[in-house]
Design a protein around this motif. Structure first.
Motif, PDB file in Angstrom:
ATOM      1  N   THR A  60     -13.829  -0.637   4.164  1.00  0.00           N
ATOM      2  CA  THR A  60     -13.391  -0.662   2.766  1.00  0.00           C
ATOM      3  C   THR A  60     -12.408   0.462   2.504  1.00  0.00           C
ATOM      4  O   THR A  60     -12.716   1.632   2.728  1.00  0.00           O
ATOM      5  CB  THR A  60     -14.589  -0.517   1.809  1.00  0.00           C
ATOM      6  OG1 THR A  60     -15.543  -1.547   2.094  1.00  0.00           O
ATOM      7  CG2 THR A  60     -14.140  -0.644   0.365  1.00  0.00           C
ATOM      8  N   LEU A  61     -11.217   0.092   2.032  1.00  0.00           N
ATOM      9  CA  LEU A  61     -10.162   1.061   1.742  1.00  0.00           C
ATOM     10  C   LEU A  61      -9.467   0.676   0.438  1.00  0.00           C
ATOM     11  O   LEU A  61      -9.427  -0.498   0.054  1.00  0.00           O
ATOM     12  CB  LEU A  61      -9.109   1.081   2.852  1.00  0.00           C
ATOM     13  CG  LEU A  61      -9.541   1.502   4.254  1.00  0.00           C
ATOM     14  CD1 LEU A  61      -8.410   1.268   5.229  1.00  0.00           C
ATOM     15  CD2 LEU A  61      -9.978   2.959   4.273  1.00  0.00           C
ATOM     16  N   TYR A  62      -8.883   1.677  -0.214  1.00  0.00           N
ATOM     17  CA  TYR A  62      -8.012   1.446  -1.373  1.00  0.00           C
ATOM     18  C   TYR A  62      -6.900   0.476  -0.964  1.00  0.00           C
ATOM     19  O   TYR A  62      -6.385   0.523   0.164  1.00  0.00           O
ATOM     20  CB  TYR A  62      -7.459   2.781  -1.842  1.00  0.00           C
ATOM     21  CG  TYR A  62      -6.322   2.694  -2.823  1.00  0.00           C
ATOM     22  CD1 TYR A  62      -6.446   1.968  -4.012  1.00  0.00           C
ATOM     23  CD2 TYR A  62      -5.114   3.334  -2.575  1.00  0.00           C
ATOM     24  CE1 TYR A  62      -5.401   1.893  -4.917  1.00  0.00           C
ATOM     25  CE2 TYR A  62      -4.067   3.265  -3.471  1.00  0.00           C
ATOM     26  CZ  TYR A  62      -4.213   2.542  -4.634  1.00  0.00           C
ATOM     27  OH  TYR A  62      -3.167   2.465  -5.517  1.00  0.00           O
ATOM     28  N   GLY A  63      -6.522  -0.423  -1.859  1.00  0.00           N
ATOM     29  CA  GLY A  63      -5.589  -1.491  -1.530  1.00  0.00           C
ATOM     30  C   GLY A  63      -4.265  -1.033  -0.952  1.00  0.00           C
ATOM     31  O   GLY A  63      -3.750  -1.620   0.010  1.00  0.00           O
ATOM     32  N   CYS A  64      -3.667   0.022  -1.511  1.00  0.00           N
ATOM     33  CA  CYS A  64      -2.369   0.474  -1.010  1.00  0.00           C
ATOM     34  C   CYS A  64      -2.492   1.179   0.340  1.00  0.00           C
ATOM     35  O   CYS A  64      -1.562   1.141   1.148  1.00  0.00           O
ATOM     36  CB  CYS A  64      -1.698   1.382  -2.034  1.00  0.00           C
ATOM     37  SG  CYS A  64      -1.135   0.500  -3.504  1.00  0.00           S
TER      38      CYS A  64
ATOM     39  N   SER B 101       1.045  12.282   6.157  1.00  0.00           N
ATOM     40  CA  SER B 101       0.131  12.764   7.196  1.00  0.00           C
ATOM     41  C   SER B 101       0.123  11.837   8.405  1.00  0.00           C
ATOM     42  O   SER B 101       0.251  12.283   9.556  1.00  0.00           O
ATOM     43  CB  SER B 101      -1.285  12.891   6.628  1.00  0.00           C
ATOM     44  OG  SER B 101      -1.329  13.812   5.553  1.00  0.00           O
ATOM     45  N   LEU B 102      -0.031  10.536   8.160  1.00  0.00           N
ATOM     46  CA  LEU B 102      -0.164   9.606   9.281  1.00  0.00           C
ATOM     47  C   LEU B 102       1.150   9.397  10.018  1.00  0.00           C
ATOM     48  O   LEU B 102       1.150   9.207  11.246  1.00  0.00           O
ATOM     49  CB  LEU B 102      -0.731   8.277   8.788  1.00  0.00           C
ATOM     50  CG  LEU B 102      -2.178   8.355   8.283  1.00  0.00           C
ATOM     51  CD1 LEU B 102      -2.662   6.988   7.810  1.00  0.00           C
ATOM     52  CD2 LEU B 102      -3.111   8.909   9.357  1.00  0.00           C
TER      53      LEU B 102
ATOM     54  N   HIS C 256       0.686  -3.410   6.805  1.00  0.00           N
ATOM     55  CA  HIS C 256       2.039  -3.898   6.574  1.00  0.00           C
ATOM     56  C   HIS C 256       3.091  -2.842   6.918  1.00  0.00           C
ATOM     57  O   HIS C 256       4.280  -3.138   6.888  1.00  0.00           O
ATOM     58  CB  HIS C 256       2.200  -4.328   5.115  1.00  0.00           C
ATOM     59  CG  HIS C 256       1.163  -5.308   4.668  1.00  0.00           C
ATOM     60  ND1 HIS C 256       0.761  -5.443   3.355  1.00  0.00           N
ATOM     61  CD2 HIS C 256       0.411  -6.188   5.364  1.00  0.00           C
ATOM     62  CE1 HIS C 256      -0.181  -6.365   3.263  1.00  0.00           C
ATOM     63  NE2 HIS C 256      -0.417  -6.828   4.468  1.00  0.00           N
ATOM     64  N   GLY C 257       2.634  -1.637   7.214  1.00  0.00           N
ATOM     65  CA  GLY C 257       3.555  -0.562   7.581  1.00  0.00           C
ATOM     66  C   GLY C 257       3.362  -0.104   9.005  1.00  0.00           C
ATOM     67  O   GLY C 257       4.140  -0.433   9.907  1.00  0.00           O
ATOM     68  N   LEU C 258       2.302   0.648   9.271  1.00  0.00           N
ATOM     69  CA  LEU C 258       2.113   1.259  10.584  1.00  0.00           C
ATOM     70  C   LEU C 258       2.038   0.227  11.710  1.00  0.00           C
ATOM     71  O   LEU C 258       2.567   0.455  12.805  1.00  0.00           O
ATOM     72  CB  LEU C 258       0.842   2.103  10.591  1.00  0.00           C
ATOM     73  CG  LEU C 258       0.895   3.450   9.855  1.00  0.00           C
ATOM     74  CD1 LEU C 258      -0.448   4.148   9.954  1.00  0.00           C
ATOM     75  CD2 LEU C 258       1.997   4.341  10.401  1.00  0.00           C
ATOM     76  N   GLU C 259       1.385  -0.905  11.468  1.00  0.00           N
ATOM     77  CA  GLU C 259       1.273  -1.903  12.532  1.00  0.00           C
ATOM     78  C   GLU C 259       2.633  -2.427  12.975  1.00  0.00           C
ATOM     79  O   GLU C 259       2.820  -2.759  14.153  1.00  0.00           O
ATOM     80  CB  GLU C 259       0.381  -3.065  12.077  1.00  0.00           C
ATOM     81  CG  GLU C 259      -1.106  -2.752  12.155  1.00  0.00           C
ATOM     82  CD  GLU C 259      -1.970  -3.966  11.902  1.00  0.00           C
ATOM     83  OE1 GLU C 259      -3.095  -4.002  12.436  1.00  0.00           O
ATOM     84  OE2 GLU C 259      -1.532  -4.888  11.174  1.00  0.00           O
ATOM     85  N   LYS C 260       3.595  -2.482  12.057  1.00  0.00           N
ATOM     86  CA  LYS C 260       4.935  -2.946  12.424  1.00  0.00           C
ATOM     87  C   LYS C 260       5.610  -2.016  13.419  1.00  0.00           C
ATOM     88  O   LYS C 260       6.535  -2.407  14.113  1.00  0.00           O
ATOM     89  CB  LYS C 260       5.817  -3.078  11.183  1.00  0.00           C
ATOM     90  CG  LYS C 260       5.410  -4.192  10.246  1.00  0.00           C
ATOM     91  CD  LYS C 260       6.524  -4.542   9.270  1.00  0.00           C
ATOM     92  CE  LYS C 260       6.977  -3.354   8.436  1.00  0.00           C
ATOM     93  NZ  LYS C 260       7.989  -3.734   7.439  1.00  0.00           N
ATOM     94  N   PHE C 261       5.140  -0.761  13.466  1.00  0.00           N
ATOM     95  CA  PHE C 261       5.750   0.235  14.350  1.00  0.00           C
ATOM     96  C   PHE C 261       4.871   0.539  15.565  1.00  0.00           C
ATOM     97  O   PHE C 261       5.023   1.567  16.209  1.00  0.00           O
ATOM     98  CB  PHE C 261       6.047   1.502  13.561  1.00  0.00           C
ATOM     99  CG  PHE C 261       7.074   1.292  12.493  1.00  0.00           C
ATOM    100  CD1 PHE C 261       8.431   1.417  12.768  1.00  0.00           C
ATOM    101  CD2 PHE C 261       6.700   0.925  11.206  1.00  0.00           C
ATOM    102  CE1 PHE C 261       9.385   1.194  11.785  1.00  0.00           C
ATOM    103  CE2 PHE C 261       7.638   0.707  10.217  1.00  0.00           C
ATOM    104  CZ  PHE C 261       8.999   0.841  10.509  1.00  0.00           C
ATOM    105  N   GLY C 262       3.956  -0.372  15.849  1.00  0.00           N
ATOM    106  CA  GLY C 262       3.211  -0.274  17.090  1.00  0.00           C
ATOM    107  C   GLY C 262       1.938   0.535  17.043  1.00  0.00           C
ATOM    108  O   GLY C 262       1.343   0.820  18.093  1.00  0.00           O
ATOM    109  N   VAL C 263       1.495   0.923  15.862  1.00  0.00           N
ATOM    110  CA  VAL C 263       0.218   1.626  15.727  1.00  0.00           C
ATOM    111  C   VAL C 263      -0.895   0.592  15.639  1.00  0.00           C
ATOM    112  O   VAL C 263      -0.781  -0.411  14.920  1.00  0.00           O
ATOM    113  CB  VAL C 263       0.209   2.544  14.491  1.00  0.00           C
ATOM    114  CG1 VAL C 263      -1.175   3.154  14.275  1.00  0.00           C
ATOM    115  CG2 VAL C 263       1.245   3.647  14.651  1.00  0.00           C
TER     116      VAL C 263
END
Length: 412
Positions: free
Chosen positions: A112-116, A96-97, A123-130
Motif C-alpha cells: 500500500t502506497l500513496y497514489g503518486c 532521493s530515489l 510509470h517513472g522508474l520502471e521505464k528506466f530499468g529499475v
C-alpha cells in the motif's frame, strides 16, 4: 552566543533549534532570505564555496539560509544528521530515489502506497530499468524471502495511506541491513511527534510537509532527512540536477512556524481522532473503522510500541472506514456533510474527507487497488482541530441518513 541546541524536549527543539535571535539583530522570527543568488567577497571565496571548501551559499536551487534552518530543525526532530527541503513530498521522494537507484537495481515497496508514489515507481522508474517489487511488509518474512543483492532500497509508509497498515520498522530495517539495502520511510501520517524511524534503523525519512508539519493548508513542501553524506548527494544530484524540486524561502518560513505548534496540534488531532473512531465504530452504517487506537485494530500492539509521544502511545489523526453499501454509500456520506469538507490532503486544522479510489489513489487501476488493499468503498478522514463534538455530530447526521432501513436494504 547562547547555546540554543542543547535542550532535548521535542517542543523546545521545534521552537528554538538552530536559531538565536541575538545573531539576527534580535529578530524573534527568523528572517526570510528572498534571494536567488548570493554574493561572494572575492573570486577565491566564491571558488572555495563552490568546491565545498568553505561554508556559504551559492544559489537558492542548492541551499538558502531560511531553508537551512528548516533542514537543521527537521533533522533534529527526526534524530537525523542532516535534512533537505524540497518543493513537495513527491519531490523529496523522487530526488532521493533518482540519486540512489540505477538501471537494474531493485526497490522493494509495501503493498500500500500513496497514489503518486505508486505512479512514480511504476510509470517513472520502471521505464528506466529499475525493478519495482511489492511485498506485504506487514509480514517481515515476505521481505526476507524477496530481498537479494540487487535490492538497493526498501520503501514503505507507516501508517500507510489510506488504509492505516503499520509496518514494523525495527524488523524491516534488520532484514534490509543484512542485504546492505537502504530503508526509506514515509513518516507523513505519524510525524516525528509519534514515530521517529531513524531511531528504529531507517536510513532516510521523507515527509509531505504540506500536511501536519505545515498544518494549515496554505503551502506545498517536502522534507527528507538522513545521514549527511547521503543527504548531500541527494541535494547536489537528485535536487539540483535531476528534479529541481526546490522549496521557496517563504514556504520554509511557514513550515518553521508550523513546527512551533506541531506537538500541541498532534495531541489534539490524536485525542479527537480516538474519540471520533470510537463513536463511528458502533454506528450501524459503518462496516469497519481502521484506526490504530481501537482495540479492534489488528496491529494495535505494534501501534503501542511504535507510535509514542513523550507522554505515551498516541495513534495519529487519520481514520479509514468502510461503509455498508460500498462506494455509493461513501459518496452519500461525503455529500451529506455540512462542516466537514471534501478535499484531498490531510493534517490541516479543518477536518477533511475524501474517497481514495476516485481521488488520491486513482493512479492505481481497479485491479491494482484490489491487489493492494484499497477498496472502492474506503473513505479517508483527516480529523481536524475543531471541537470534537461538532466533528462527530456532522458525521452522525450523514451516517444516520445512510442507515435508514430503505437504504440499507438497497445496499444489500
Amino acid at each position: 552566543m547562547r547555546d540554543s541546541n542543547s535542550p532535548s524536549g521535542f517542543a523546545t527543539r521545534a521552537i528554538h533549534h538552530g536559531y538565536d535571535p541575538l545573531d539576527h539583530g534580535g529578530s524573534l522570527a527568523p528572517p526570510v532570505h528572498m534571494t536567488s543568488t548570493f554574493v561572494f567577497g572575492s573570486a577565491d571565496q566564491g571558488g572555495a564555496i563552490f568546491a565545498g571548501e568553505a561554508p556559504g551559499h551559492v544559489y537558492s536551487r542548492i541551499s538558502n539560509p531560511t531553508l537551512d534552518l528548516l533542514e537543521q530543525r527537521m533533522a533534529s526532530l527526526e534524530g537525523a544528521e542532516a535534512g533537505l527541503a524540497t518543493g513537495s513530498g513527491i519531490g523529496a521522494i523522487t530526488a532521493s530515489l533518482w540519486t540512489i537507484l540505477q538501471p537494474g537495481d531493485e526497490i522493494i515497496v509495501d503493498e500500500t502506497l500513496y497514489g503518486c508514489t505508486f505512479s512514480f515507481l511504476h510509470h517513472g522508474l520502471e521505464k528506466f530499468g529499475v525493478i519495482v517489487t511489492h511485498c506485504d511488509l506487514t509480514e517481515p518474512d515476505t521481505l526476507r524471502r524477496a530481498i537479494s543483492n540487487r535490492t538497493k532500497v526498501v520503501y514503505f509508509e507507516t501508517p500507510a495511506n489510506p488504509n492505516m497498515r503499520l509496518v514494523d520498522i525495527d524488523a524491516i530495517a534488520k532484514i534490509a541491513k543484512s542485504a546492505d539495502a537502504l530503508v526509506m520511510v514515509d513518516n507523513t501520517y505519524a510525524t516525528p511527534v509519534l514515530t521517529r524511524p531513524i531511531e528504529r534503523g531507517a536510513d532516510l525519512v521523507v515527509h509531505s510537509a504540506t500536511k501536519y508539519l505545515g498544518g494549515h493548508g496554505d503551502l506545498v513542501g517536502g522534507i527528507v532527512v538522513g545521514c549527511k553524506e547521503l543527504i548531500d548527494e541527494i541535494r547536489l544530484y537528485g535536487l539540483k540536477d535531476m528534479t529541481g524540486a526546490v522549496m521557496a524561502p517563504m514556504t520554509a518560513m511557514l513550515i518553521l512556524r508550523g513546527l512551533k505548534t506541531l506537538e500541541l496540534r498532534m495531541e489534539r488531532h490524536c485525542s479527537s481522532a480516538q474519540t471520533v473512531a470510537e463513536a463511528l465504530a458502533s454506528h450501524p452504517a459503518v462496516a469497519s473503522v481502521l484506526y490504530p487506537g481501537l482495540s479492534s485494530f489488528a496491529q494495535r500492539e505494534l501501534a503501542d510500541l511504535q507510535m509514542t509521544t513523550e507522554a505515551g502511545p498516541a495513534y495519529g489523526g487519520m481514520i479509514a472506514l468502510e461503509l455498508h453499501g460500498g462506494i455509493e454509500a461513501g459518496k452519500a456520506l461525503i455529500d451529506g456533510l455540512s462542516m466537514i469538507h471534501c478535499a484531498v490532503s490531510l493534517g490541516d486544522a479543518e477536518t477533511l474527507i475524501q474517497h481514495p479510489a476516485s481521488m488520491t489513489h486513482s493512479p492505481y487501476t481497479p485491479e491494482e487497488r484490489i491487489r493492494h488493499g484499497i477498496s472502492d468503498g474506503l473513505v479517508r478522514l483527516s480529523v481536524g482541530l475543531e471541537a470534537v463534538d461538532d466533528i462527530i455530530a456532522d458525521l452522525i447526521v450523514s451516517l444516520d441518513a445512510l442507515s435508514a432501513p430503505s437504504l440499507l436494504a438497497a445496499a444489500e
